[in-house]
Design a protein around this motif. Structure first.
Motif, PDB file in Angstrom:
ATOM      1  N   GLY A 291       0.796  -1.225   0.000  1.00  0.00           N
ATOM      2  CA  GLY A 291       0.000   0.000   0.000  1.00  0.00           C
ATOM      3  C   GLY A 291       0.826   1.271   0.000  1.00  0.00           C
ATOM      4  O   GLY A 291       0.269   2.362   0.108  1.00  0.00           O
ATOM      5  N   GLY A 292       2.153   1.146  -0.110  1.00  0.00           N
ATOM      6  CA  GLY A 292       3.005   2.322  -0.173  1.00  0.00           C
ATOM      7  C   GLY A 292       3.335   2.942   1.166  1.00  0.00           C
ATOM      8  O   GLY A 292       3.851   4.067   1.224  1.00  0.00           O
ATOM      9  N   ILE A 293       3.080   2.229   2.247  1.00  0.00           N
ATOM     10  CA  ILE A 293       3.386   2.736   3.587  1.00  0.00           C
ATOM     11  C   ILE A 293       4.840   2.400   3.922  1.00  0.00           C
ATOM     12  O   ILE A 293       5.286   1.262   3.733  1.00  0.00           O
ATOM     13  CB  ILE A 293       2.457   2.109   4.642  1.00  0.00           C
ATOM     14  N   SER A 294       5.588   3.390   4.439  1.00  0.00           N
ATOM     15  CA  SER A 294       6.991   3.166   4.805  1.00  0.00           C
ATOM     16  C   SER A 294       7.101   2.483   6.161  1.00  0.00           C
ATOM     17  O   SER A 294       6.361   2.818   7.104  1.00  0.00           O
ATOM     18  CB  SER A 294       7.744   4.500   4.843  1.00  0.00           C
ATOM     19  N   LEU A 295       8.029   1.531   6.264  1.00  0.00           N
ATOM     20  CA  LEU A 295       8.299   0.826   7.517  1.00  0.00           C
ATOM     21  C   LEU A 295       9.494   1.475   8.196  1.00  0.00           C
ATOM     22  O   LEU A 295      10.525   1.691   7.562  1.00  0.00           O
ATOM     23  CB  LEU A 295       8.598  -0.650   7.241  1.00  0.00           C
ATOM     24  N   ALA A 296       9.363   1.789   9.482  1.00  0.00           N
ATOM     25  CA  ALA A 296      10.464   2.436  10.205  1.00  0.00           C
ATOM     26  C   ALA A 296      11.247   1.421  11.031  1.00  0.00           C
ATOM     27  O   ALA A 296      12.415   1.167  10.765  1.00  0.00           O
ATOM     28  CB  ALA A 296       9.928   3.558  11.089  1.00  0.00           C
ATOM     29  N   THR A 297      10.628   0.833  12.038  1.00  0.00           N
ATOM     30  CA  THR A 297      11.319  -0.132  12.890  1.00  0.00           C
ATOM     31  C   THR A 297      10.374  -1.263  13.272  1.00  0.00           C
ATOM     32  O   THR A 297       9.178  -1.054  13.463  1.00  0.00           O
ATOM     33  CB  THR A 297      11.843   0.521  14.186  1.00  0.00           C
ATOM     34  N   LEU A 298      10.937  -2.459  13.390  1.00  0.00           N
ATOM     35  CA  LEU A 298      10.219  -3.636  13.881  1.00  0.00           C
ATOM     36  C   LEU A 298      10.916  -4.083  15.155  1.00  0.00           C
ATOM     37  O   LEU A 298      12.122  -4.318  15.151  1.00  0.00           O
ATOM     38  CB  LEU A 298      10.249  -4.753  12.837  1.00  0.00           C
ATOM     39  N   HIS A 299      10.163  -4.201  16.261  1.00  0.00           N
ATOM     40  CA  HIS A 299      10.807  -4.487  17.541  1.00  0.00           C
ATOM     41  C   HIS A 299       9.754  -4.936  18.545  1.00  0.00           C
ATOM     42  O   HIS A 299       8.568  -5.013  18.234  1.00  0.00           O
ATOM     43  CB  HIS A 299      11.506  -3.222  18.066  1.00  0.00           C
ATOM     44  N   SER A 300      10.182  -5.215  19.768  1.00  0.00           N
ATOM     45  CA  SER A 300       9.264  -5.497  20.871  1.00  0.00           C
ATOM     46  C   SER A 300       9.342  -4.364  21.881  1.00  0.00           C
ATOM     47  O   SER A 300      10.336  -3.638  21.940  1.00  0.00           O
ATOM     48  CB  SER A 300       9.612  -6.835  21.540  1.00  0.00           C
ATOM     49  N   HIS A 301       8.292  -4.198  22.651  1.00  0.00           N
ATOM     50  CA  HIS A 301       8.241  -3.160  23.691  1.00  0.00           C
ATOM     51  C   HIS A 301       8.338  -3.747  25.094  1.00  0.00           C
ATOM     52  O   HIS A 301       8.569  -3.019  26.047  1.00  0.00           O
ATOM     53  CB  HIS A 301       6.933  -2.370  23.596  1.00  0.00           C
ATOM     54  N   HIS A 302       8.105  -5.045  25.217  1.00  0.00           N
ATOM     55  CA  HIS A 302       8.028  -5.698  26.523  1.00  0.00           C
ATOM     56  C   HIS A 302       9.100  -6.780  26.639  1.00  0.00           C
ATOM     57  O   HIS A 302       9.769  -7.119  25.660  1.00  0.00           O
ATOM     58  CB  HIS A 302       6.650  -6.336  26.717  1.00  0.00           C
ATOM     59  N   LEU A 303       9.199  -7.351  27.828  1.00  0.00           N
ATOM     60  CA  LEU A 303      10.131  -8.458  28.056  1.00  0.00           C
ATOM     61  C   LEU A 303       9.441  -9.745  28.459  1.00  0.00           C
ATOM     62  O   LEU A 303       9.903 -10.830  28.147  1.00  0.00           O
ATOM     63  CB  LEU A 303      11.152  -8.075  29.150  1.00  0.00           C
ATOM     64  N   MET A 304       8.320  -9.659  29.185  1.00  0.00           N
ATOM     65  CA  MET A 304       7.724 -10.855  29.781  1.00  0.00           C
ATOM     66  C   MET A 304       6.242 -10.994  29.461  1.00  0.00           C
ATOM     67  O   MET A 304       5.486 -11.602  30.211  1.00  0.00           O
ATOM     68  CB  MET A 304       7.926 -10.830  31.304  1.00  0.00           C
ATOM     69  N   GLU A 305       5.798 -10.441  28.348  1.00  0.00           N
ATOM     70  CA  GLU A 305       4.377 -10.498  28.019  1.00  0.00           C
ATOM     71  C   GLU A 305       4.004 -11.827  27.364  1.00  0.00           C
ATOM     72  O   GLU A 305       4.827 -12.480  26.729  1.00  0.00           O
ATOM     73  CB  GLU A 305       3.981  -9.317  27.116  1.00  0.00           C
TER      74      GLU A 305
END
Length: 340
Positions: A291-305
Motif C-alpha cells: 500500500g506504499g506505507i513506509s516501515l520504520a522499525t520492527l521491535h518489541s516493547h516488553h520483556l515478559m508479556e
C-alpha cells in the motif's frame, strides 16, 4: 501461527494426561494468555471477549478500577496532572515541545511523534505497575538510562520511531512494579529531569483538524478523535495480555495507533504503529509495503508479556483518506478491535 500449533498440542496433552517436557511447557505458556488462563500449570478457560479484563486463572493478578483522586500523590511527584483511561489506567503525557525535529522535510510536532507517555495501574494485591515510553535526544539517552536504573525502573526497549530524522531522537520503553506508586513517580521524575522536557503548560484550544475525518473513519473502520491539532485512530488487541503474572488492562502496551497531522489540501503526515503477535508480522509488513506505507522499525516493547507482541512503526505522507485505505488491510490482518 504458533497459537494453532499450541492448541493442537494442548488438546493431545489433555487426552493423554499431564504433558511433560519442553513442548508441554511452551504450550502452557503460549496458550494461557490467549484463552484467558493464567499462571504455571493453570488450565485455560475460554477466549477473552473484546475489551474485557478477566484473567480467570491461578497466579494472575487483575487490575482494579481507580479514580483520578487515587493518583494525587503521583501527580504531585510528577509535577503535572494526568487523566483516567478505561477506568483503570492513570495516564500522563510529557510533550517534548523543546525539540525541533524534521523527518523527510516534515516538522514533527509533539502530538505527532514527540511526546513521552506513562501509565500507572493498581492491582488487587495493592501493587502498582508503571509502564510507558520516553522521548529522549541522543545526548540525553545515557543519563536518562542511568537515572532509570538508579531508581529501579527497567528499560524494555531502546529504538527509533522515525525515518531520516534530524536531529536523532530515541524512544526508551520503561517498566516498573512496586507497592509505592509515589516512589515510582519520583524515580520517573528524576529520569525526566535529565531531559529538556518542559514544564506542563495550560491547556489550549487548537483549531479544528483540517482533514476529511469522516472519510478516515470510514476507510479504517474506527471512530477517531481530535487531540492537540492531530487526528488519532486507535485499535486494541482482543486478547488479555499477561505481563509477569499481571493482566494488563485492554490497550495498555498493546495498542495499534495512527496519528494524522494535517498538511493542507487534505494531505497528512501519518505516524503510527501496529501491535502484532508473531504469526501476524509478515502479513502486516507485506500489506503495508504493497500500500506504499513506509516501515520504520520492527521491535518489541516488553520483556515478559504473553502472548509475545511485536510492533512496527510506520510513516506516510499523502492524501489522508488514501493513507487510511492503505492501512486498513494491515489492520484487518491483526486481532484487534476499534478502541472506544
Amino acid at each position: 501461527m504458533i497459537i494453532r500449533v499450541v492448541n493442537e498440542d494442548r488438546q493431545q496433552g489433555t487426552q493423554a494426561g499431564a504433558t511433560t517436557g519442553r513442548r508441554g511447557l511452551l504450550a502452557a505458556v503460549a496458550l494461557a494468555p490467549v484463552l484467558a488462563g493464567a499462571g504455571a500449570g493453570a488450565t485455560a478457560a475460554r477466549a477473552e471477549p473484546s475489551g474485557g479484563v478477566r484473567a480467570g486463572g491461578r497466579g494472575v493478578t487483575d487490575p482494579v478500577p481507580t479514580t483520578i483522586e487515587d493518583w494525587k500523590g503521583v501527580a504531585e511527584a510528577l509535577g503535572r496532572r494526568g487523566d483516567m483511561r478505561r477506568g483503570v489506567i492513570y495516564h500522563t503525557a510529557f510533550p517534548r515541545g523543546d525539540l525541533h525535529v524534521v523527518c523527510h522535510g516534515i516538522t514533527i510536532t509533539p502530538a505527532l511523534a514527540l511526546s513521552s507517555h506513562v501509565a500507572f495501574v493498581r492491582y488487587t494485591d495493592g501493587s502498582t505497575l508503571l509502564m510507558g515510553d520516553l522521548v529522549v535526544a541522543e545526548d540525553e539517552l545515557q543519563q536518562v538510562s542511568s537515572a532509570l536504573h538508579a531508581h529501579g525502573i527497567a528499560q524494555t526497549a531502546i529504538h527509533k520511531h522515525l525515518l531520516a530524522q534530524e536531529p536523532d531522537v530515541w524512544w526508551t520503553h520503561i517498566h516498573a512494579h512496586g507497592h509505592d506508586p509515589v516512589a515510582l513517580a519520583r524515580g520517573l521524575r528524576a529520569a525526566l529531569g535529565r531531559t529538556g522536557t518542559p514544564p506542563a503548560e495550560p491547556p489550549t484550544s487548537p483549531p479544528p483538524v483540517d482533514l476529511d475525518t469522516a472519510g478516515i473513519d470510514a476507510a479504517l473502520g474506527v471512530k477517531g478523535f481530535e487531540e492537540d491539532g492531530i487526528y488519532k485512530c486507535l485499535f486494541i488487541r482482543r486478547e488479555t495480555i499477561i505481563d509477569d503474572h499481571r493482566a494488563l488492562p485492554p490497550g495498555m502496551g498493546s495498542t495499534s495507533g495512527f496519528i494524522f497531522r494535517p498538511l493542507g489540501g487534505g494531505r497528512a503526515a501519518v505516524h503510527g504503529d501496529f501491535a502484532m503477535v508473531a504469526g501476524e508480522v509478515q502479513a502486516v509488513l507485506t500489506t503495508l509495503r504493497r500500500g506504499g506505507i513506509s516501515l520504520a522499525t520492527l521491535h518489541s516493547h516488553h520483556l515478559m508479556e504473553e502472548p509475545r507482541l511485536f510492533f512496527v512503526h510506520v510513516w506516510a505522507v499523502d492524501d489522508a483518506v488514501s493513507i487510511a485505505r492503505a492501512l486498513r488491510p494491515a489492520v484487518t490482518a491483526t486481532n484487534v478491535t476499534p478502541s472506544g
